[in-house]
Enzyme design. Structure first.
Site, mmCIF file in Angstrom:
data_model
loop_
_atom_site.group_PDB
_atom_site.id
_atom_site.type_symbol
_atom_site.label_atom_id
_atom_site.label_comp_id
_atom_site.label_asym_id
_atom_site.label_seq_id
_atom_site.Cartn_x
_atom_site.Cartn_y
_atom_site.Cartn_z
ATOM 1 C CG MET A 1 12.468 27.344 52.192
ATOM 2 S SD MET A 1 13.390 28.854 51.859
ATOM 3 C CE MET A 1 12.320 30.039 52.667
ATOM 4 N N GLY B 1 13.805 24.978 43.221
ATOM 5 C CA GLY B 1 14.905 24.157 42.726
ATOM 6 C C GLY B 1 15.657 24.699 41.523
ATOM 7 C CG LEU C 1 20.624 22.974 58.333
ATOM 8 C CD1 LEU C 1 21.765 22.956 57.322
ATOM 9 C CD2 LEU C 1 19.930 21.612 58.403
ATOM 10 C CG ASN D 1 22.261 29.373 52.393
ATOM 11 O OD1 ASN D 1 21.503 28.766 51.626
ATOM 12 N ND2 ASN D 1 21.876 30.466 53.037
ATOM 13 C CG ASN E 1 20.211 28.822 43.038
ATOM 14 O OD1 ASN E 1 21.196 29.325 42.497
ATOM 15 N ND2 ASN E 1 19.226 29.553 43.551
ATOM 16 C CG HIS F 1 20.770 35.464 51.941
ATOM 17 N ND1 HIS F 1 19.613 34.952 52.499
ATOM 18 C CD2 HIS F 1 20.697 36.808 52.069
ATOM 19 C CE1 HIS F 1 18.872 35.958 52.943
ATOM 20 N NE2 HIS F 1 19.502 37.092 52.700
HETATM 21 C C1 GRF Z 1 17.177 31.673 45.962
HETATM 22 O O1 GRF Z 1 16.853 33.022 45.763
HETATM 23 C C2 GRF Z 1 18.272 31.536 46.990
HETATM 24 O O2 GRF Z 1 19.145 32.614 47.009
HETATM 25 C C3 GRF Z 1 17.505 31.480 48.290
HETATM 26 O O3 GRF Z 1 16.316 30.788 47.996
HETATM 27 C C4 GRF Z 1 16.023 30.900 46.611
HETATM 28 C C5 GRF Z 1 15.928 29.509 46.098
HETATM 29 O O4 GRF Z 1 15.447 29.456 44.768
HETATM 30 N N1 GRF Z 1 18.292 30.860 49.327
HETATM 31 P P1 GRF Z 1 15.494 28.083 43.997
HETATM 32 O O5 GRF Z 1 14.706 27.066 44.828
HETATM 33 O O6 GRF Z 1 16.924 27.676 43.831
HETATM 34 O O7 GRF Z 1 14.822 28.346 42.682
#
Ligand code: GRF
Length: 212
Positions: free
Chosen positions: A92, A14, A95, A109, A16, A111
């Site tokens: 994860m 979490g 969809l 999203n 981000n 990545h």
């Molecule tokens: C991030 O590296 C994002 O790019 C990928 O999953 C990770 C999520 O990290 N999709 P967080 O849960 O936001 O810490």
């Protein structure tokens, strides 16, 4: 005019989600976070969201007999919160078209690689193993494939000699936190158009690499 609203889907740490919520709380962006949905009850993201004062709902796949019923449950929560944009932040699950059709061009999203290189899991480890000198991050619309939707924004990050997977992941993550809240601001405002799969942003933002 009322503020645009986003819903954030998470499964894990979490960080981000937290950077987005903090950007909102600091008045750096013009949208609100209406709800955060986690598909895992024990995700660190759930605790983080609660601590940040965000409304959190847990919607678990295992509580539904079928994937489309699970996805409908998430979509119903998003609709109930009148969400304009669905933001995946470490969510994860792939969809299905069923869900994506409910939010056309309204799911984004992030990545941790320069797509189309290294889609899927452990993108940073894939980059280190491959020996690339530059990796980075990609923010894209979600389509029915794996990390294959129209690219909104990319940012390059060097891979340094001796980097572990974690070193690279941490270096990229810093930029994820910096850019994701700002790119969401542009997309949720509708300041873009799509030319086939090329995303053209109507706003230029300093420090960002965008398509022409
Ligand atoms: C991030 O590296 C994002 O790019 C990928 O999953 C990770 C999520 O990290 N999709 P967080 O849960 O936001 O810490």
């Amino acid at each position: 005019m009322s503020k645009k609203r986003i819903g954030i889907l998470v499964s894990g740490r979490g960080s981000n989600m937290e950077s987005i919520v903090k950007a909102v709380q600091r008045g750096m962006v013009s949208y609100d976070v209406a709800v955060c949905i986690s598909d895992r009850a024990r995700a660190q993201a759930v605790v983080r969201a609660r601590d940040l004062g965000v409304s959190v709902q847990v919607v678990r796949k295992r509580d539904y007999a079928r994937k489309d019923a699970f996805e409908d449950a998430m979509a119903d929560v998003l609709d109930a919160h009148r969400v304009d944009l669905v933001v995946l932040a470490g969510f994860m699950r792939l969809l299905s078209p069923h869900f994506i059709r409910r939010f056309p061009n309204r799911i984004v999203n992030i990545h941790p690689s320069l797509l189309p290189s290294f889609p899927g899991l452990d993108a940073q480890a894939q980059a280190v193993r491959h020996g690339v000198r530059i990796s980075g991050l990609t923010i894209h619309f979600v389509n029915e494939g794996l990390d294959s939707g129209p690219i909104i924004f990319q940012y390059p990050v060097p891979v340094l000699p001796g980097d572990s997977d974690e070193d690279l992941a941490n270096r990229i993550l810093k930029y994820e936190h910096e850019f994701y809240p700002r790119v969401i601001d542009i997309i949720v405002a509708g300041a873009f158009h799509l030319n086939d799969r090329r995303v053209v942003l109507d706003l230029k933002i300093k420090g960002m690499f965008t398509s022409a």
